[in-house]
Design a protein around this motif. Structure first.
Motif, PDB file in Angstrom:
ATOM      1  N   LEU A 176     -50.482  37.017  31.797  1.00  0.00           N
ATOM      2  CA  LEU A 176     -51.663  36.431  30.605  1.00  0.00           C
ATOM      3  C   LEU A 176     -52.641  36.625  30.054  1.00  0.00           C
ATOM      4  N   ALA A 177     -53.548  36.856  31.584  1.00  0.00           N
ATOM      5  CA  ALA A 177     -54.400  36.499  31.905  1.00  0.00           C
ATOM      6  C   ALA A 177     -55.523  38.102  31.378  1.00  0.00           C
ATOM      7  N   VAL A 178     -53.951  39.310  32.155  1.00  0.00           N
ATOM      8  CA  VAL A 178     -54.155  40.366  31.790  1.00  0.00           C
ATOM      9  C   VAL A 178     -54.751  40.588  30.426  1.00  0.00           C
ATOM     10  N   ARG A 200     -60.262  33.136  28.390  1.00  0.00           N
ATOM     11  CA  ARG A 200     -59.320  32.329  29.619  1.00  0.00           C
ATOM     12  C   ARG A 200     -58.495  31.421  29.250  1.00  0.00           C
ATOM     13  N   ALA A 201     -59.621  30.448  28.529  1.00  0.00           N
ATOM     14  CA  ALA A 201     -58.619  29.146  28.356  1.00  0.00           C
ATOM     15  C   ALA A 201     -56.943  29.319  27.485  1.00  0.00           C
ATOM     16  N   ARG A 202     -57.334  29.928  26.743  1.00  0.00           N
ATOM     17  CA  ARG A 202     -55.530  29.754  25.682  1.00  0.00           C
ATOM     18  C   ARG A 202     -54.914  30.429  26.771  1.00  0.00           C
ATOM     19  N   VAL A 203     -55.452  31.095  27.410  1.00  0.00           N
ATOM     20  CA  VAL A 203     -54.252  31.391  28.737  1.00  0.00           C
ATOM     21  C   VAL A 203     -53.189  29.533  29.495  1.00  0.00           C
ATOM     22  N   GLU A 223     -53.860  27.191  27.912  1.00  0.00           N
ATOM     23  CA  GLU A 223     -53.464  26.443  26.581  1.00  0.00           C
ATOM     24  C   GLU A 223     -51.629  26.193  26.441  1.00  0.00           C
ATOM     25  N   LEU A 224     -51.323  27.913  26.690  1.00  0.00           N
ATOM     26  CA  LEU A 224     -50.183  28.754  25.682  1.00  0.00           C
ATOM     27  C   LEU A 224     -49.613  27.837  26.692  1.00  0.00           C
ATOM     28  N   LEU A 225     -49.753  27.705  28.343  1.00  0.00           N
ATOM     29  CA  LEU A 225     -47.867  27.850  29.256  1.00  0.00           C
ATOM     30  C   LEU A 225     -47.630  26.402  29.199  1.00  0.00           C
ATOM     31  N   ARG A 226     -48.896  25.216  28.660  1.00  0.00           N
ATOM     32  CA  ARG A 226     -48.124  24.056  28.678  1.00  0.00           C
ATOM     33  C   ARG A 226     -47.836  23.956  26.947  1.00  0.00           C
ATOM     34  N   GLU A 227     -48.550  24.900  26.092  1.00  0.00           N
ATOM     35  CA  GLU A 227     -47.796  24.465  24.714  1.00  0.00           C
ATOM     36  C   GLU A 227     -46.019  24.854  25.001  1.00  0.00           C
ATOM     37  N   VAL A 228     -45.741  26.295  25.884  1.00  0.00           N
ATOM     38  CA  VAL A 228     -44.127  26.587  26.274  1.00  0.00           C
ATOM     39  C   VAL A 228     -43.487  25.772  26.994  1.00  0.00           C
ATOM     40  N   GLY A 276     -42.548  35.416  26.886  1.00  0.00           N
ATOM     41  CA  GLY A 276     -42.812  35.951  25.490  1.00  0.00           C
ATOM     42  C   GLY A 276     -43.431  35.571  24.157  1.00  0.00           C
ATOM     43  N   ILE A 277     -42.594  34.617  23.763  1.00  0.00           N
ATOM     44  CA  ILE A 277     -43.595  33.637  22.930  1.00  0.00           C
ATOM     45  C   ILE A 277     -44.837  33.567  23.259  1.00  0.00           C
ATOM     46  N   ALA A 278     -45.270  32.725  24.309  1.00  0.00           N
ATOM     47  CA  ALA A 278     -46.683  32.999  24.430  1.00  0.00           C
ATOM     48  C   ALA A 278     -47.156  33.807  24.383  1.00  0.00           C
ATOM     49  N   THR A 279     -47.166  35.059  24.664  1.00  0.00           N
ATOM     50  CA  THR A 279     -47.200  36.636  25.259  1.00  0.00           C
ATOM     51  C   THR A 279     -47.689  36.369  23.400  1.00  0.00           C
ATOM     52  N   ALA A 280     -46.777  36.384  22.201  1.00  0.00           N
ATOM     53  CA  ALA A 280     -46.484  36.896  21.212  1.00  0.00           C
ATOM     54  C   ALA A 280     -48.219  36.268  20.455  1.00  0.00           C
ATOM     55  N   LEU A 281     -47.957  34.868  21.210  1.00  0.00           N
ATOM     56  CA  LEU A 281     -48.933  33.634  20.548  1.00  0.00           C
ATOM     57  C   LEU A 281     -50.392  33.902  21.023  1.00  0.00           C
ATOM     58  N   LEU A 282     -50.380  35.037  22.045  1.00  0.00           N
ATOM     59  CA  LEU A 282     -51.589  34.358  22.957  1.00  0.00           C
ATOM     60  C   LEU A 282     -53.038  34.614  21.499  1.00  0.00           C
ATOM     61  N   GLY A 283     -53.266  35.346  20.853  1.00  0.00           N
ATOM     62  CA  GLY A 283     -54.426  35.690  20.113  1.00  0.00           C
ATOM     63  C   GLY A 283     -54.502  35.623  18.270  1.00  0.00           C
ATOM     64  N   ASP A 284     -53.482  33.871  18.678  1.00  0.00           N
ATOM     65  CA  ASP A 284     -53.562  33.218  17.970  1.00  0.00           C
ATOM     66  C   ASP A 284     -53.510  34.670  16.296  1.00  0.00           C
ATOM     67  N   PRO A 285     -53.055  35.301  16.040  1.00  0.00           N
ATOM     68  CA  PRO A 285     -52.420  36.494  14.885  1.00  0.00           C
ATOM     69  C   PRO A 285     -51.351  35.648  13.575  1.00  0.00           C
ATOM     70  N   PRO A 286     -52.060  36.601  12.770  1.00  0.00           N
ATOM     71  CA  PRO A 286     -51.317  36.148  11.279  1.00  0.00           C
ATOM     72  C   PRO A 286     -50.443  36.374  11.384  1.00  0.00           C
ATOM     73  N   VAL A 287     -49.539  37.229  12.104  1.00  0.00           N
ATOM     74  CA  VAL A 287     -48.121  38.357  11.495  1.00  0.00           C
ATOM     75  C   VAL A 287     -47.838  38.023  13.027  1.00  0.00           C
ATOM     76  N   LEU A 288     -46.317  37.435  12.985  1.00  0.00           N
ATOM     77  CA  LEU A 288     -45.103  37.323  13.783  1.00  0.00           C
ATOM     78  C   LEU A 288     -43.708  38.302  14.322  1.00  0.00           C
ATOM     79  N   LEU A 289     -43.523  39.002  15.363  1.00  0.00           N
ATOM     80  CA  LEU A 289     -42.264  39.376  15.106  1.00  0.00           C
ATOM     81  C   LEU A 289     -41.467  39.319  16.193  1.00  0.00           C
ATOM     82  N   PHE A 290     -40.055  38.419  16.057  1.00  0.00           N
ATOM     83  CA  PHE A 290     -39.718  38.159  17.005  1.00  0.00           C
ATOM     84  C   PHE A 290     -38.137  38.685  17.154  1.00  0.00           C
TER      85      PHE A 290
END
Length: 302
Positions: A94-96, A105-108, A110-115, A137-151
């Protein structure tokens, strides 16, 4: 928002996707359904610029994916949970991605805890179970806090707790006004999660509508009638054009409403102990409306 217009993909003489047109709107969870080989994954890959369309357009927030700088801030996607470097740790993976997309970097962490992967953050991904890879994979999709998500098949490998968590996550993301597009073969989960459906078969659009409308359109409702006078009531119902299947003291009736059945019973002094209409089944509707689009059928001989 996702907009697909006349989207077509051919591989030589084979057409994987043919003239697809639909829109996926923000604020709702949209399920993407179709039999195996229907063209779902090819469509998602064209949306993400991984496959070049033969014809037509696919846009996210009004632009093709390749025109979005630092794409993870605009679109998040999970296509294949196994498509990661097994030698990296979850945190490093996730950091890369965070660094290359200008994400703090703090988002990484945060998401590891969330998932639910905080305790596995320093473990190498190669040792992860399928469910853990799905969470990453879900954490990766959420990483940029995007408005569009595909799964694509996000529930594969998840335990019941994980399935409930993902269901709630998708609902929350939609409630935040995001566009959530989920490809899945699990009909019961779509019934619990999706507001809208896009259904395709053999690469062509079958339906793009509310889940409730699709289920009702493809399924004949039945009425369960409990009566000790089935022998009397049955000919009355069939005379009205109904189909009746007896089962002890119960009749399963299609072709008449519960109100009409009750009226006939009352007029003819037939005792009723039960009168209930079945709910429409998404799975039944899907099987009915895609039956001629299934590439391989169990028990089929050629």
């Amino acid at each position: 928002m996702i907009e697909v217009n006349g989207l077509t993909k051919r591989y030589g003489a084979a057409t994987a996707v043919k003239d697809l047109t639909f829109a996926v709107r923000p604020g709702e969870v949209t399920g993407f359904l179709g039999p195996n080989g229907a063209g779902k994954t090819t469509t998602l890959r064209m949306l993400l610029g991984l496959v070049e369309p033969t014809a037509g357009t696919a846009t996210l927030q009004g632009l093709p994916f390749r025109h979005h700088p630092r794409g993870l801030r605009h679109v998040g996607a999970l296509l294949d949970a196994g498509d990661v470097h097994g030698g990296r740790t979850a945190r490093a993976h996730l950091a890369v991605l965070a660094r290359s997309n200008g994400i703090p970097r703090a988002r990484v962490d945060e998401l590891l805890r969330e998932v639910g992967l905080a305790g596995a953050a320093r473990r190498r991904i190669g040792g992860f179970s399928l469910g853990m890879r799905q969470r990453l994979g879900i954490a990766t999709a959420l990483l940029g806090d995007p408005p569009v998500l595909l799964f694509d098949e996000p529930l594969n490998g998840l335990d019941p707790e994980g399935v409930l968590w993902v269901r709630g996550l998708f609902r929350r993301l939609a409630a935040e006004g995001r566009t959530v597009f989920v490809s899945s073969h699990l009909m019961t989960e779509m019934e619990h999660t999706a507001d809208q459906l896009v259904v395709i078969g053999r690469g062509e659009l079958i339906a793009a509508e509310a889940l409730s409308a699709f289920a009702a359109r493809g399924t004949r409702l039945s009425v369960t009638v409990g009566t000790p006078d089935g022998a009397v009531l049955t000919p009355l119902l069939t005379a009205e054009g109904a189909s009746v299947v007896p089962d002890g003291d119960r009749l399963t009736v299609t072709g008449l409403t519960a109100a009409r059945i009750g009226e006939l019973a009352f007029r003819n002094r037939v005792q009723l102990n039960e009168l209930s209409t079945s709910s429409a089944s998404l799975e039944e509707a899907f099987m009915e409306l895609t039956s001629d689009c299934v590439e391989y059928l169990a028990g089929e001989t050629r």
